[in-house]
Design a protein around this motif. Structure first.
Motif, PDB file in Angstrom:
ATOM      1  N   PHE A   1      41.075  20.915  -2.621  1.00 41.64           N
ATOM      2  CA  PHE A   1      39.771  20.709  -1.983  1.00 41.64           C
ATOM      3  C   PHE A   1      39.301  21.982  -1.294  1.00 41.64           C
ATOM      4  CE2 PHE A   1      40.408  16.370  -2.923  1.00 41.64           C
ATOM      5  CZ  PHE A   1      39.229  15.683  -2.663  1.00 41.64           C
ATOM      6  N   VAL A   2      40.196  22.601  -0.532  1.00 43.03           N
ATOM      7  CA  VAL A   2      39.825  23.823   0.188  1.00 43.03           C
ATOM      8  C   VAL A   2      39.400  24.907  -0.794  1.00 43.03           C
ATOM      9  CG1 VAL A   2      40.684  25.676   1.664  1.00 43.03           C
ATOM     10  CG2 VAL A   2      41.299  23.307   2.169  1.00 43.03           C
ATOM     11  N   HIS A   3      40.160  25.071  -1.873  1.00 46.10           N
ATOM     12  CA  HIS A   3      39.826  26.091  -2.871  1.00 46.10           C
ATOM     13  C   HIS A   3      38.477  25.809  -3.519  1.00 46.10           C
ATOM     14  CE1 HIS A   3      40.415  29.076  -6.009  1.00 46.10           C
ATOM     15  NE2 HIS A   3      40.040  28.165  -6.874  1.00 46.10           N
ATOM     16  N   GLU A   4      38.204  24.539  -3.806  1.00 43.45           N
ATOM     17  CA  GLU A   4      36.941  24.178  -4.456  1.00 43.45           C
ATOM     18  C   GLU A   4      35.745  24.505  -3.570  1.00 43.45           C
ATOM     19  OE1 GLU A   4      34.666  22.662  -7.659  1.00 43.45           O
ATOM     20  OE2 GLU A   4      36.809  23.103  -7.532  1.00 43.45           O
ATOM     21  N   VAL A   5      35.847  24.191  -2.279  1.00 46.51           N
ATOM     22  CA  VAL A   5      34.755  24.488  -1.351  1.00 46.51           C
ATOM     23  C   VAL A   5      34.527  25.988  -1.261  1.00 46.51           C
ATOM     24  CG1 VAL A   5      34.008  24.375   1.055  1.00 46.51           C
ATOM     25  CG2 VAL A   5      35.081  22.391   0.016  1.00 46.51           C
ATOM     26  N   VAL A   6      35.600  26.748  -1.072  1.00 45.41           N
ATOM     27  CA  VAL A   6      35.475  28.196  -0.923  1.00 45.41           C
ATOM     28  C   VAL A   6      34.938  28.829  -2.198  1.00 45.41           C
ATOM     29  CG1 VAL A   6      36.764  30.335  -0.568  1.00 45.41           C
ATOM     30  CG2 VAL A   6      37.248  28.335   0.861  1.00 45.41           C
ATOM     31  N   THR A   7      35.378  28.363  -3.360  1.00 46.72           N
ATOM     32  CA  THR A   7      34.917  28.908  -4.634  1.00 46.72           C
ATOM     33  C   THR A   7      33.412  28.725  -4.782  1.00 46.72           C
ATOM     34  OG1 THR A   7      37.041  28.469  -5.709  1.00 46.72           O
ATOM     35  CG2 THR A   7      35.131  28.758  -7.139  1.00 46.72           C
ATOM     36  N   ARG A   8      32.928  27.521  -4.489  1.00 47.01           N
ATOM     37  CA  ARG A   8      31.484  27.267  -4.617  1.00 47.01           C
ATOM     38  C   ARG A   8      30.683  28.101  -3.624  1.00 47.01           C
ATOM     39  NH1 ARG A   8      30.462  21.057  -6.460  1.00 47.01           N
ATOM     40  NH2 ARG A   8      32.264  20.861  -7.840  1.00 47.01           N
ATOM     41  N   ALA A   9      31.208  28.217  -2.409  1.00 42.31           N
ATOM     42  CA  ALA A   9      30.495  28.986  -1.396  1.00 42.31           C
ATOM     43  C   ALA A   9      30.431  30.466  -1.771  1.00 42.31           C
ATOM     44  CB  ALA A   9      31.175  28.805  -0.043  1.00 42.31           C
ATOM     45  N   MET A  10      31.547  31.010  -2.265  1.00 41.02           N
ATOM     46  CA  MET A  10      31.554  32.421  -2.666  1.00 41.02           C
ATOM     47  C   MET A  10      30.581  32.666  -3.813  1.00 41.02           C
ATOM     48  SD  MET A  10      35.668  33.186  -2.451  1.00 41.02           S
ATOM     49  CE  MET A  10      35.533  34.812  -3.198  1.00 41.02           C
ATOM     50  N   ALA A  11      30.549  31.746  -4.769  1.00 43.52           N
ATOM     51  CA  ALA A  11      29.650  31.908  -5.912  1.00 43.52           C
ATOM     52  C   ALA A  11      28.186  31.853  -5.488  1.00 43.52           C
ATOM     53  CB  ALA A  11      29.932  30.822  -6.949  1.00 43.52           C
ATOM     54  N   ASP A  12      27.925  31.130  -4.406  1.00 40.80           N
ATOM     55  CA  ASP A  12      26.553  30.961  -3.932  1.00 40.80           C
ATOM     56  C   ASP A  12      26.139  32.066  -2.962  1.00 40.80           C
ATOM     57  OD1 ASP A  12      24.164  29.344  -3.943  1.00 40.80           O
ATOM     58  OD2 ASP A  12      24.668  28.756  -1.897  1.00 40.80           O
ATOM     59  N   GLY A  13      27.073  32.915  -2.572  1.00 41.92           N
ATOM     60  CA  GLY A  13      26.747  33.990  -1.648  1.00 41.92           C
ATOM     61  C   GLY A  13      26.705  33.570  -0.198  1.00 41.92           C
ATOM     62  N   ALA A  14      27.274  32.413   0.137  1.00 41.85           N
ATOM     63  CA  ALA A  14      27.322  31.992   1.531  1.00 41.85           C
ATOM     64  C   ALA A  14      28.173  32.970   2.330  1.00 41.85           C
ATOM     65  CB  ALA A  14      27.905  30.586   1.637  1.00 41.85           C
ATOM     66  N   PHE A  15      27.773  33.233   3.585  1.00 42.26           N
ATOM     67  CA  PHE A  15      28.503  34.225   4.358  1.00 42.26           C
ATOM     68  C   PHE A  15      29.337  33.616   5.483  1.00 42.26           C
ATOM     69  CE2 PHE A  15      24.848  33.757   7.147  1.00 42.26           C
ATOM     70  CZ  PHE A  15      25.362  33.972   8.407  1.00 42.26           C
ATOM     71  N   ARG A  16      29.157  32.329   5.742  1.00 42.13           N
ATOM     72  CA  ARG A  16      29.953  31.732   6.807  1.00 42.13           C
ATOM     73  C   ARG A  16      30.159  30.252   6.533  1.00 42.13           C
ATOM     74  NH1 ARG A  16      28.049  30.269  12.900  1.00 42.13           N
ATOM     75  NH2 ARG A  16      30.056  29.662  13.758  1.00 42.13           N
ATOM     76  N   GLY A  17      31.394  29.809   6.727  1.00 41.61           N
ATOM     77  CA  GLY A  17      31.703  28.389   6.595  1.00 41.61           C
ATOM     78  C   GLY A  17      32.647  27.967   7.705  1.00 41.61           C
ATOM     79  N   GLU A  18      32.610  26.683   8.009  1.00 39.96           N
ATOM     80  CA  GLU A  18      33.461  26.170   9.082  1.00 39.96           C
ATOM     81  C   GLU A  18      33.944  24.775   8.727  1.00 39.96           C
ATOM     82  OE1 GLU A  18      32.510  26.768  13.397  1.00 39.96           O
ATOM     83  OE2 GLU A  18      32.330  24.580  13.406  1.00 39.96           O
ATOM     84  N   GLY A  19      35.199  24.505   9.053  1.00 42.27           N
ATOM     85  CA  GLY A  19      35.735  23.160   8.961  1.00 42.27           C
ATOM     86  C   GLY A  19      35.939  22.632  10.367  1.00 42.27           C
TER      87      GLY A  19
END
Length: 379
Positions: A326-344
């Motif tokens: 799950f963690v990898h899937e979220v980070v992969t999508r965010a990186m592909a989208d160019g997101a610069f910050r995420g938080e859990g």
């Protein structure tokens, strides 16, 4: 300083209660503060709007010196909590106060008195108004940028509560998700995620294809099962869960709101909300008008950071090691989208099942909230 603490009710009383932060937080002194939309606070304190109050009562208190609002607090009796946990705990929430221990003590004392009248034995908070909403007092990370639907307060609040006799019950953590991971770390987690997914037969649907209304009744039991047994958790009714999810829908990023399935059956999900706090800062009054709506429309397109706010995983599949996937899937999508910050957030400080996969990719806690208890009856 002469002041009064009074209970408020009705439309005018709720408006005064909602208005308190605007009397306390000068944006020059507290640039971290993100003014909430007033309608969002009203939805949380108005029993006619939220199905949570089918099994709960709330009482609002405001402190004032006649010219200026000095603070506020809400007292909450959550009967579902006491039935579920078999205790006599009352709650306080929506706490805001000037840096004056006397005002804080009297505000909290008013809430405690109301809870005692209902034969409750412990005051716990801040919880606003339940563990399924905003909770905790920010004790580490007050100087940083805020994230949507997480409490922010000045650093002096901890001292106000401890001076009033409150002590730590539990800490909640926010984990900053690294969206620029080194190739070696990303490659290693990708291989682990692919191996686990193949072995389990796990698939993720594209978040944009989620049929929101249809999925809520299916995701509700996953959420309840995922959190069952966690400290302080009370299973929300389907009506409450649907109400909560509908409130989140305008700020969701559906690309990251995904359902995981095995053999076509949902076994887990997560919901990510965009950090609209950056937009709310452009609406300093917190009131919805033509200009505010324009900022919401235009500003929402520029928000490229978000927060994992809801997560669920069935018990029967937890031993399959799906958390890292799950963690990898979220980070992969965010990186592909160019997101610069995420938080859990938030995560219980002793929830190792959630903490371990986050730390395996380099995530570290960047904020800490505290929930306090105070015994209301003599030993």
């Amino acid at each position: 300083m002469a002041y009064t603490v009074e209970a408020v009710e009705g439309r005018r009383g709720m408006a005064r209660f909602i208005d308190v932060p605007w009397h306390l937080f000068d944006r020059g002194r507290y640039p971290q503060w993100s003014p909430p939309l007033r309608v969002m606070t009203r939805d949380l304190i108005d029993p006619s709007r939220d199905p949570f109050y089918r099994h709960a009562d709330i009482r609002l208190f405001v402190a004032s010196d006649g010219r200026r609002l000095l603070g506020r607090v809400a007292a909450v009796e959550n009967r579902a909590h006491n039935q579920h946990h078999g205790d006599r705990v009352g709650f306080f929430g929506f706490f805001e106060c000037v840096d004056d221990p006397g005002v804080a003590r009297d505000l909290l004392g008013a809430a405690e008195g109301w809870l005692r009248e209902r034969d409750l034995e412990v005051a716990r908070g801040p919880i606003s108004p339940s563990m399924n909403h905003e909770c905790g007092l920010l004790v580490d990370g007050c100087e940083g940028e805020t994230m949507i639907l997480t409490p922010w307060n000045p650093a002096h609040y901890d001292g106000l509560l401890t001076a009033a006799g409150y002590a730590k019950a539990k800490d909640l953590l926010a984990y900053d998700l690294p969206l620029k991971i080194g190739a070696d770390v990303f490659g290693r987690t990708a291989r682990v995620a692919a191996r686990i997914s193949k072995r389990a037969g796990l698939t993720f649907n594209d978040g944009t294809s989620v049929k929101f209304a249809e999925e809520m009744p299916r995701l509700w039991p996953l959420y309840v099962e995922a959190w069952e047994g966690n400290w302080g958790f009370v299973p929300p009714s389907l009506e409450e869960f649907t109400h909560l999810a509908k409130g989140l829908k305008p700020i969701m990023d559906m690309r990251y709101c995904c359902v995981a399935k095995i053999d076509g059956e949902p076994v887990g999900f997560w919901i990510v909300v965009r950090n609209f706090n950056r937009v709310f800062k452009k609406i300093p009054s917190g009131r919805l008008g033509p200009m505010a709506l324009w900022h919401l429309l235009v500003g929402s397109r520029k928000v490229n950071e978000g927060r994992i706010i809801l997560f669920g995983l069935k018990k029967e599949v937890r031993k399959l090691g799906l958390y890292p996937v799950f963690v990898h899937e979220v980070v992969t999508r965010a990186m592909a989208d160019g997101a610069f910050r995420g938080e859990g957030s938030w995560i219980l400080e002793d929830d190792t099942d959630s903490v371990s996969p986050l730390e395996s990719i380099g995530a570290r806690p960047n904020r800490r909230w505290r929930i306090y208890d105070k015994v209301l009856v003599d030993a």
